[in-house]
Enzyme design. Structure first.
Site, PDB file in Angstrom:
ATOM      1  N   ARG A   1      -9.772   0.760   8.225  1.00 48.67           N
ATOM      2  CA  ARG A   1      -9.627  -0.539   8.586  1.00 48.67           C
ATOM      3  C   ARG A   1     -10.758  -1.310   9.181  1.00 48.67           C
ATOM      4  O   ARG A   1     -10.508  -2.473   9.702  1.00 48.67           O
ATOM      5  CB  ARG A   1      -8.301  -0.422   9.678  1.00 48.67           C
ATOM      6  CG  ARG A   1      -7.037  -0.729   8.996  1.00 48.67           C
ATOM      7  CD  ARG A   1      -6.128  -0.270   9.906  1.00 48.67           C
ATOM      8  NE  ARG A   1      -4.969  -1.333   9.774  1.00 48.67           N
ATOM      9  CZ  ARG A   1      -3.897  -0.760   9.383  1.00 48.67           C
ATOM     10  NH1 ARG A   1      -3.897   0.171   8.437  1.00 48.67           N
ATOM     11  NH2 ARG A   1      -2.643  -1.817   9.282  1.00 48.67           N
TER      12      ARG A   1
ATOM     13  N   ARG B   1      10.966  -0.986  11.190  1.00 45.22           N
ATOM     14  CA  ARG B   1       9.936  -0.739  12.230  1.00 45.22           C
ATOM     15  C   ARG B   1       9.456  -1.687  13.036  1.00 45.22           C
ATOM     16  O   ARG B   1       9.844  -3.024  13.151  1.00 45.22           O
ATOM     17  CB  ARG B   1       8.453  -0.811  11.117  1.00 45.22           C
ATOM     18  CG  ARG B   1       8.135   0.468  10.679  1.00 45.22           C
ATOM     19  CD  ARG B   1       7.087   0.607   9.778  1.00 45.22           C
ATOM     20  NE  ARG B   1       5.848  -0.324  10.205  1.00 45.22           N
ATOM     21  CZ  ARG B   1       4.785  -0.379   9.570  1.00 45.22           C
ATOM     22  NH1 ARG B   1       4.731   0.141   8.213  1.00 45.22           N
ATOM     23  NH2 ARG B   1       3.618  -0.972   9.885  1.00 45.22           N
TER      24      ARG B   1
ATOM     25  N   ARG C   1      11.803  -5.511   5.251  1.00 46.44           N
ATOM     26  CA  ARG C   1      11.462  -4.243   4.803  1.00 46.44           C
ATOM     27  C   ARG C   1      12.429  -3.211   5.680  1.00 46.44           C
ATOM     28  O   ARG C   1      12.827  -3.508   6.888  1.00 46.44           O
ATOM     29  CB  ARG C   1      10.086  -3.742   5.417  1.00 46.44           C
ATOM     30  CG  ARG C   1       9.842  -2.136   5.304  1.00 46.44           C
ATOM     31  CD  ARG C   1       8.511  -1.887   5.308  1.00 46.44           C
ATOM     32  NE  ARG C   1       7.611  -2.484   6.327  1.00 46.44           N
ATOM     33  CZ  ARG C   1       6.600  -2.188   6.412  1.00 46.44           C
ATOM     34  NH1 ARG C   1       5.628  -1.742   5.570  1.00 46.44           N
ATOM     35  NH2 ARG C   1       5.429  -3.030   7.332  1.00 46.44           N
TER      36      ARG C   1
ATOM     37  N   ARG D   1      -0.696  -8.875  13.763  1.00 48.56           N
ATOM     38  CA  ARG D   1      -1.147  -7.925  12.692  1.00 48.56           C
ATOM     39  C   ARG D   1      -2.041  -8.513  11.632  1.00 48.56           C
ATOM     40  O   ARG D   1      -2.935  -8.132  11.274  1.00 48.56           O
ATOM     41  CB  ARG D   1      -0.003  -7.050  12.144  1.00 48.56           C
ATOM     42  CG  ARG D   1       0.376  -5.903  12.927  1.00 48.56           C
ATOM     43  CD  ARG D   1       1.908  -5.498  12.454  1.00 48.56           C
ATOM     44  NE  ARG D   1       1.808  -4.730  11.205  1.00 48.56           N
ATOM     45  CZ  ARG D   1       2.963  -4.792  10.712  1.00 48.56           C
ATOM     46  NH1 ARG D   1       4.093  -5.349  10.971  1.00 48.56           N
ATOM     47  NH2 ARG D   1       2.939  -4.108   9.403  1.00 48.56           N
TER      48      ARG D   1
ATOM     49  N   LYS E   1       0.882  -1.158   0.198  1.00 49.65           N
ATOM     50  CA  LYS E   1      -0.028  -0.005  -0.028  1.00 49.65           C
ATOM     51  C   LYS E   1       0.940   1.126   0.063  1.00 49.65           C
ATOM     52  O   LYS E   1       0.593   2.076  -0.895  1.00 49.65           O
ATOM     53  CB  LYS E   1      -0.916  -0.082   1.344  1.00 49.65           C
ATOM     54  CG  LYS E   1      -1.871  -1.096   1.308  1.00 49.65           C
ATOM     55  CD  LYS E   1      -2.851  -1.199   2.565  1.00 49.65           C
ATOM     56  CE  LYS E   1      -1.988  -1.136   3.834  1.00 49.65           C
ATOM     57  NZ  LYS E   1      -1.516  -2.343   4.099  1.00 49.65           N
TER      58      LYS E   1
HETATM   59  P1  AP5 Z   1       4.919  -1.547   2.054  1.00 54.58           P
HETATM   60  O1  AP5 Z   1       4.497  -0.901   0.721  1.00 54.58           O
HETATM   61  O2  AP5 Z   1       5.391  -1.031   3.104  1.00 54.58           O
HETATM   62  O3  AP5 Z   1       3.354  -2.203   2.421  1.00 54.58           O
HETATM   63  P2  AP5 Z   1       2.202  -1.990   3.468  1.00 54.58           P
HETATM   64  O4  AP5 Z   1       1.102  -2.399   2.643  1.00 54.58           O
HETATM   65  O5  AP5 Z   1       2.371  -0.326   3.351  1.00 54.58           O
HETATM   66  O6  AP5 Z   1       2.448  -2.641   4.484  1.00 54.58           O
HETATM   67  P3  AP5 Z   1       2.317  -2.072   6.304  1.00 54.58           P
HETATM   68  O7  AP5 Z   1       3.045  -2.953   6.945  1.00 54.58           O
HETATM   69  O8  AP5 Z   1       2.723  -0.430   6.268  1.00 54.58           O
HETATM   70  O9  AP5 Z   1       0.846  -2.030   6.514  1.00 54.58           O
HETATM   71  P4  AP5 Z   1       0.167  -2.210   7.543  1.00 54.58           P
HETATM   72  O10 AP5 Z   1      -1.342  -1.882   7.287  1.00 54.58           O
HETATM   73  O11 AP5 Z   1       0.306  -3.259   8.615  1.00 54.58           O
HETATM   74  O12 AP5 Z   1       0.723  -0.871   8.627  1.00 54.58           O
HETATM   75  P5  AP5 Z   1       0.322   0.444   8.776  1.00 54.58           P
HETATM   76  O13 AP5 Z   1       1.676   1.463   8.938  1.00 54.58           O
HETATM   77  O14 AP5 Z   1      -0.839   0.934   8.150  1.00 54.58           O
HETATM   78  O15 AP5 Z   1       5.859  -2.801   1.419  1.00 54.58           O
HETATM   79  C1  AP5 Z   1       6.152  -3.878   2.392  1.00 54.58           C
HETATM   80  C2  AP5 Z   1       7.710  -4.385   1.986  1.00 54.58           C
HETATM   81  O16 AP5 Z   1       7.742  -5.089   0.813  1.00 54.58           O
HETATM   82  C3  AP5 Z   1       8.584  -3.291   1.637  1.00 54.58           C
HETATM   83  O17 AP5 Z   1       9.808  -3.550   2.010  1.00 54.58           O
HETATM   84  C4  AP5 Z   1       8.612  -3.249   0.199  1.00 54.58           C
HETATM   85  O18 AP5 Z   1       9.652  -2.632  -0.303  1.00 54.58           O
HETATM   86  C5  AP5 Z   1       8.281  -4.508  -0.232  1.00 54.58           C
HETATM   87  N1  AP5 Z   1       7.489  -4.267  -1.504  1.00 54.58           N
HETATM   88  C6  AP5 Z   1       6.557  -3.517  -1.845  1.00 54.58           C
HETATM   89  N2  AP5 Z   1       5.509  -4.151  -3.135  1.00 54.58           N
HETATM   90  C7  AP5 Z   1       6.732  -5.047  -3.621  1.00 54.58           C
HETATM   91  C8  AP5 Z   1       6.587  -6.088  -4.684  1.00 54.58           C
HETATM   92  N3  AP5 Z   1       5.448  -5.739  -5.562  1.00 54.58           N
HETATM   93  N4  AP5 Z   1       7.233  -7.247  -4.553  1.00 54.58           N
HETATM   94  C9  AP5 Z   1       8.074  -7.144  -3.834  1.00 54.58           C
HETATM   95  N5  AP5 Z   1       8.422  -6.365  -2.771  1.00 54.58           N
HETATM   96  C10 AP5 Z   1       7.565  -5.557  -2.354  1.00 54.58           C
HETATM   97  O19 AP5 Z   1      -0.409   0.435  10.301  1.00 54.58           O
HETATM   98  C11 AP5 Z   1       0.323   0.141  11.404  1.00 54.58           C
HETATM   99  C12 AP5 Z   1      -0.081   0.060  12.665  1.00 54.58           C
HETATM  100  O20 AP5 Z   1      -0.926   1.357  12.870  1.00 54.58           O
HETATM  101  C13 AP5 Z   1      -1.384  -0.974  12.728  1.00 54.58           C
HETATM  102  O21 AP5 Z   1      -1.014  -2.021  13.133  1.00 54.58           O
HETATM  103  C14 AP5 Z   1      -2.534  -0.243  13.719  1.00 54.58           C
HETATM  104  O22 AP5 Z   1      -1.944  -0.480  15.137  1.00 54.58           O
HETATM  105  C15 AP5 Z   1      -2.097   1.227  13.563  1.00 54.58           C
HETATM  106  N6  AP5 Z   1      -3.130   1.971  12.604  1.00 54.58           N
HETATM  107  C16 AP5 Z   1      -2.836   2.151  11.425  1.00 54.58           C
HETATM  108  N7  AP5 Z   1      -3.960   2.631  10.659  1.00 54.58           N
HETATM  109  C17 AP5 Z   1      -4.880   2.382  11.505  1.00 54.58           C
HETATM  110  C18 AP5 Z   1      -6.301   2.563  11.384  1.00 54.58           C
HETATM  111  N8  AP5 Z   1      -6.920   2.867  10.130  1.00 54.58           N
HETATM  112  N9  AP5 Z   1      -7.182   2.294  12.483  1.00 54.58           N
HETATM  113  C19 AP5 Z   1      -6.682   1.642  13.772  1.00 54.58           C
HETATM  114  N10 AP5 Z   1      -5.129   1.328  13.783  1.00 54.58           N
HETATM  115  C20 AP5 Z   1      -4.465   1.729  12.905  1.00 54.58           C
HETATM  116 MG    MG Z   2       2.504   1.053   4.742  1.00 55.66          MG
END
Ligand code: AP5
Ligand code: MG
Ligand code: ZN
Length: 217
Positions: free
Chosen positions: A90, A162, A129, A173, A15
């Protein structure tokens, strides 16, 4: 045309990677609730202290907190031509709150893209990552390494892992995602706004798929 986009998908689906590319192409901001919350954690604000107590165990931050953050963010002037929501909504409660809010201002979501990636790929992506401490650029030790390992290619900033990419938190997660976020696919499908894509393969090819969907809508 105004683009109010949502990127759905499990932890590690790409994402953030895709959102950053969409920012450049469509000149609209990325709104990542994860990034906003991590910034608050880093600053040690009351919001950050509360958020960290949930994030560090792979649970969601309470709906009312996150909904408040997003509503405030959407009011800023840079959202005038649209935005990319990354990691929000979410839960069904968050989606309902977003729907009501956007309904009031007459500018609904234009497209929801659900990025599908099997779990074994996600585990490898999250464990490898690395993120730039200064500019937030994302890397992967195997799939997208920086030229000098520990430093960002763009700004020279330090790369770090992270806290919630530790294996035990990643398992939590995934459980949280399954229980609370997967129902959103059905939610947006019923509204006729959902397109599902494969998030496996070349980052650029996936980006092309997303742009086609956005442009054709
Ligand atoms: P990346 O692009 O970083 O993936 P991502 O989908 O952004 O993954 P996240 O871990 O950020 O998602 P998340 O939803 O768990 O975390 P968030 O920060 O939102 O890619 C991942 C890796 O893969 C990278 O190394 C990249 O280089 C590689 N990659 C990408 N594309 C690729 C491809 N095609 N092929 C190979 N490799 C590839 O949330 C974190 C925490 O915050 C949550 O757990 C929660 O506690 C809180 N939070 C956030 N939003 C909310 C909400 N709306 N409500 C409640 N709590 C929330
Ligand atoms: Mg992300
Ligand atoms: Zn950087």
């Amino acid at each position: 045309m105004r683009q109010n986009l949502i990127l759905l998908g499990p932890p590690g689906a790409g994402k953030g990677t895709q959102a950053k590319m969409l920012v450049d192409k469509y000149a609209i901001p990325q709104i990542s609730t994860g990034d906003i919350l991590r910034e608050a954690v880093k600053s040690g604000t009351p919001l950050g202290i509360e958020a960290n107590s949930h994030m560090s165990r792979g649970a969601l931050v309470p709906d009312e907190v996150v909904i408040g953050i997003v509503k405030e963010r959407l009011k800023r002037g840079d959202c005038g031509k649209g935005y990319i929501l990354d990691g929000f909504p979410r839960t069904i409660a968050q989606a309902d709150a977003l729907f009501s809010y956007l309904n009031e201002c007459g500018c609904p979501i234009t497209e929801v893209i659900d990025i599908k990636v099997p779990k074994d790929h996600l585990v490898i992506r999250l464990s490898g990552r690395r993120v730039c401490r200064s500019c937030g650029a994302g890397y992967h030790i195997e799939f997208n390494p920086s030229k000098d390992g520990g430093r960002c290619d763009r700004c020279g900033g330090e790369l770090f892992q992270r806290d919630d990419d530790r294996e035990d938190v990643v398992i939590k997660r995934f459980e949280t995602y399954e229980a609370q976020t997967t129902p959103l696919s059905e939610y947006y499908k019923k509204k006729g706004q959902l397109t599902t894509i494969s998030g496996i393969g070349d980052v650029e090819a996936i980006f092309d798929d997303i742009c086609k969907i956005v442009d054709e809508r």
